[in-house]
Design a protein around this motif. Structure first.
Motif, PDB file in Angstrom:
ATOM      1  N   UNK A 154      -6.280 -19.029 -14.314  1.00 33.46           N
ATOM      2  CA  UNK A 154      -5.248 -18.407 -13.497  1.00 33.46           C
ATOM      3  C   UNK A 154      -4.359 -17.512 -14.361  1.00 33.46           C
ATOM      4  N   UNK A 155      -4.133 -16.280 -13.902  1.00 38.49           N
ATOM      5  CA  UNK A 155      -3.182 -15.368 -14.532  1.00 38.49           C
ATOM      6  C   UNK A 155      -2.110 -15.045 -13.495  1.00 38.49           C
ATOM      7  N   UNK A 156      -0.875 -15.450 -13.775  1.00 38.97           N
ATOM      8  CA  UNK A 156       0.234 -15.229 -12.849  1.00 38.97           C
ATOM      9  C   UNK A 156       0.926 -13.923 -13.232  1.00 38.97           C
ATOM     10  N   UNK A 157       0.923 -12.973 -12.311  1.00 35.58           N
ATOM     11  CA  UNK A 157       1.458 -11.629 -12.557  1.00 35.58           C
ATOM     12  C   UNK A 157       2.696 -11.427 -11.687  1.00 35.58           C
ATOM     13  N   UNK A 158       3.821 -11.152 -12.319  1.00 36.97           N
ATOM     14  CA  UNK A 158       5.038 -10.846 -11.589  1.00 36.97           C
ATOM     15  C   UNK A 158       5.219  -9.345 -11.466  1.00 36.97           C
ATOM     16  N   UNK A 159       5.543  -8.878 -10.281  1.00 38.22           N
ATOM     17  CA  UNK A 159       5.798  -7.448 -10.093  1.00 38.22           C
ATOM     18  C   UNK A 159       6.697  -7.269  -8.886  1.00 38.22           C
ATOM     19  N   UNK A 160       7.057  -6.032  -8.594  1.00 34.82           N
ATOM     20  CA  UNK A 160       7.882  -5.780  -7.419  1.00 34.82           C
ATOM     21  C   UNK A 160       7.009  -5.721  -6.171  1.00 34.82           C
ATOM     22  N   UNK A 161       7.622  -6.011  -5.041  1.00 31.30           N
ATOM     23  CA  UNK A 161       6.869  -5.962  -3.783  1.00 31.30           C
ATOM     24  C   UNK A 161       6.337  -4.558  -3.527  1.00 31.30           C
ATOM     25  N   UNK A 162       7.099  -3.544  -3.911  1.00 27.60           N
ATOM     26  CA  UNK A 162       6.685  -2.157  -3.683  1.00 27.60           C
ATOM     27  C   UNK A 162       5.413  -1.836  -4.457  1.00 27.60           C
ATOM     28  N   UNK A 163       5.379  -2.149  -5.752  1.00 27.82           N
ATOM     29  CA  UNK A 163       4.201  -1.851  -6.550  1.00 27.82           C
ATOM     30  C   UNK A 163       3.007  -2.685  -6.085  1.00 27.82           C
ATOM     31  N   UNK A 164       3.251  -3.958  -5.759  1.00 32.25           N
ATOM     32  CA  UNK A 164       2.162  -4.826  -5.321  1.00 32.25           C
ATOM     33  C   UNK A 164       1.512  -4.300  -4.051  1.00 32.25           C
ATOM     34  N   UNK A 165       2.321  -3.908  -3.071  1.00 35.60           N
ATOM     35  CA  UNK A 165       1.757  -3.489  -1.781  1.00 35.60           C
ATOM     36  C   UNK A 165       1.205  -2.072  -1.824  1.00 35.60           C
ATOM     37  N   UNK A 166       1.870  -1.173  -2.551  1.00 39.04           N
ATOM     38  CA  UNK A 166       1.480   0.237  -2.508  1.00 39.04           C
ATOM     39  C   UNK A 166       0.385   0.595  -3.502  1.00 39.04           C
ATOM     40  N   UNK A 167       0.291  -0.138  -4.616  1.00 38.60           N
ATOM     41  CA  UNK A 167      -0.680   0.258  -5.642  1.00 38.60           C
ATOM     42  C   UNK A 167      -1.644  -0.867  -6.019  1.00 38.60           C
ATOM     43  N   UNK A 180      18.727   1.235  -7.110  1.00 36.55           N
ATOM     44  CA  UNK A 180      17.945   0.145  -6.528  1.00 36.55           C
ATOM     45  C   UNK A 180      16.946  -0.378  -7.559  1.00 36.55           C
ATOM     46  N   UNK A 181      16.734  -1.702  -7.527  1.00 32.61           N
ATOM     47  CA  UNK A 181      15.825  -2.305  -8.501  1.00 32.61           C
ATOM     48  C   UNK A 181      14.401  -2.425  -7.993  1.00 32.61           C
ATOM     49  N   UNK A 182      14.100  -1.824  -6.834  1.00 30.26           N
ATOM     50  CA  UNK A 182      12.741  -1.857  -6.281  1.00 30.26           C
ATOM     51  C   UNK A 182      12.445  -0.514  -5.624  1.00 30.26           C
ATOM     52  N   UNK A 183      11.260   0.039  -5.896  1.00 26.80           N
ATOM     53  CA  UNK A 183      10.897   1.326  -5.332  1.00 26.80           C
ATOM     54  C   UNK A 183      10.887   1.346  -3.820  1.00 26.80           C
ATOM     55  N   UNK A 184      10.550   0.200  -3.207  1.00 20.64           N
ATOM     56  CA  UNK A 184      10.529   0.141  -1.755  1.00 20.64           C
ATOM     57  C   UNK A 184      11.917   0.329  -1.166  1.00 20.64           C
ATOM     58  N   UNK A 185      12.933  -0.254  -1.811  1.00 20.82           N
ATOM     59  CA  UNK A 185      14.304  -0.084  -1.335  1.00 20.82           C
ATOM     60  C   UNK A 185      14.772   1.347  -1.566  1.00 20.82           C
ATOM     61  N   UNK A 186      14.401   1.903  -2.713  1.00 20.62           N
ATOM     62  CA  UNK A 186      14.766   3.288  -3.005  1.00 20.62           C
ATOM     63  C   UNK A 186      14.163   4.223  -1.955  1.00 20.62           C
ATOM     64  N   UNK A 187      12.894   3.968  -1.595  1.00 19.97           N
ATOM     65  CA  UNK A 187      12.241   4.789  -0.576  1.00 19.97           C
ATOM     66  C   UNK A 187      12.956   4.680   0.762  1.00 19.97           C
ATOM     67  N   UNK A 188      13.391   3.478   1.135  1.00 25.43           N
ATOM     68  CA  UNK A 188      14.114   3.307   2.398  1.00 25.43           C
ATOM     69  C   UNK A 188      15.431   4.074   2.382  1.00 25.43           C
ATOM     70  N   UNK A 189      16.116   4.057   1.212  1.00 21.88           N
ATOM     71  CA  UNK A 189      17.385   4.787   1.118  1.00 21.88           C
ATOM     72  C   UNK A 189      17.157   6.284   1.266  1.00 21.88           C
ATOM     73  N   UNK A 190      16.094   6.787   0.642  1.00 21.33           N
ATOM     74  CA  UNK A 190      15.775   8.210   0.770  1.00 21.33           C
ATOM     75  C   UNK A 190      15.451   8.549   2.222  1.00 21.33           C
ATOM     76  N   UNK A 191      14.608   7.728   2.853  1.00 20.03           N
ATOM     77  CA  UNK A 191      14.218   7.990   4.240  1.00 20.03           C
ATOM     78  C   UNK A 191      15.410   7.927   5.185  1.00 20.03           C
ATOM     79  N   UNK A 192      16.443   7.143   4.809  1.00 17.68           N
ATOM     80  CA  UNK A 192      17.640   7.030   5.652  1.00 17.68           C
ATOM     81  C   UNK A 192      18.603   8.182   5.428  1.00 17.68           C
TER      82      UNK A 192
END
Length: 295
Positions: free
Chosen positions: A96-109, A221-233
């Motif tokens: 098992x290799x446990x990889x920590x990342x942001x939700x944005x990077x995990x879902x988008x890439x 923002x500490x997550x690209x997904x939140x940054x994207x939401x702020x831009x879209x808003x």
């Protein structure tokens, strides 16, 4: 036999092995017991069922009609037990290799590419945990983490993984209000949203030849997904990985404000705690990430 009483499990194993080999001796060798023990277990099963399962001839055995009827369901039952055990058993910790990342990077890439990693490294079982705090190494048991930034994490080791093209974007409504910028310098007057380190825009302006960008102001923002939401808003222009805003640009929800740029220092980094070298499974994952990024 009472319908509610199951036959003894060891007796069923002895019967299945003896029936498969049609040999008490071979069954005994497989089960690591004596031939006498196999014979006794089979007799126990026959007494439990009230029917003979084997015809015993000189130096060999043969299934009776009852034995032939009984063998397939017994064999299927053992197969189902093996399959169920494999499904619920925890994989060895070493796999098992446990990889920590942001939700944005995990879902988008990451997630869209994981099938390729598993095909190349079936011996490694990835466990992806999402969060924005690198301090989570101790809490969630992450072995390594992936973060986007400058790679400077006090007390942790980091290694450059891949640089992706970033693009300045804004909501279509904000562009309609402020007008399309004619040059990079025009964006100095725009409201902007930032990555957590507030470093992306500074590096982007420097790459465009704008040296007097001043102090970065605006929300971060500490997550690209939140940054994207702020831009879209419509909260401001933002720098985001080009591949990850392609759908928003194609739909017209976001507008590209200038050309893409590759900021070598502003990249994805592999991060891990302490001074230890990366284990083999982490190195394999790192190499795959780099290769996938290059493709």
């Amino acid at each position: 036999m009472s319908p509610s009483r199951l036959p003894p499990l060891n007796a069923l194993r002895a019967f299945e092995a003896a029936a498969r080999h049609l040999s008490v001796k071979a069954a005994a060798e497989e089960l690591c017991v004596t031939p006498g023990a196999v014979s006794q277990m089979v007799k126990t099963l026959e007494q439990h069922l009230g029917v003979a399962l084997f015809l015993r001839m000189n130096r060999r055995i043969q299934l009776t009609d009852a034995g032939r009827d009984f063998l397939p369901p017994v064999r299927n039952a053992f197969r189902q037990i093996l399959a169920a055990s494999a499904r619920v058993a925890s994989p060895p910790a070493s796999r098992v290799l446990v990889v920590g990342t942001t939700a944005f990077f995990a879902s988008a890439w990451l997630i869209p590419r994981l099938a390729d990693f598993h095909a190349r490294h079936p011996e490694i079982d990835l466990q992806i945990v999402t969060g924005n705090a690198l301090a989570a190494f101790g809490r969630d048991g992450a072995d390594i983490a992936i973060r986007h930034g400058l790679g400077r994490y006090p007390g942790l080791q980091s290694e450059h993984l891949l640089t992706v093209a970033v693009v300045p974007v804004a909501a279509a409504g904000l562009v309609a209000t402020l007008g399309m910028p004619r040059s990079a310098r025009d964006l100095l007057d725009w409201p902007r949203v930032h990555d957590q380190a507030r470093s992306g825009w500074q590096l982007w302006f420097a790459a465009q030849g704008v040296e007097d960008a001043g102090m970065p102001r605006g929300p971060a923002f500490d997550d690209g997904g939140l940054l994207l939401k702020a831009v879209a808003a419509g909260q401001g222009a933002g720098l985001l990985p080009a591949a990850m805003v392609a759908d928003e640009l194609a739909s017209g929800r976001l507008v590209q404000l200038a050309d893409q740029a590759r900021l070598e220092e502003f990249a994805y980094y592999l991060v891990w705690p302490g001074r230890a070298a990366l284990p083999d499974k982490a190195r394999a994952f790192r190499d795959w990430l780099r290769e996938s990024g290059a493709r």
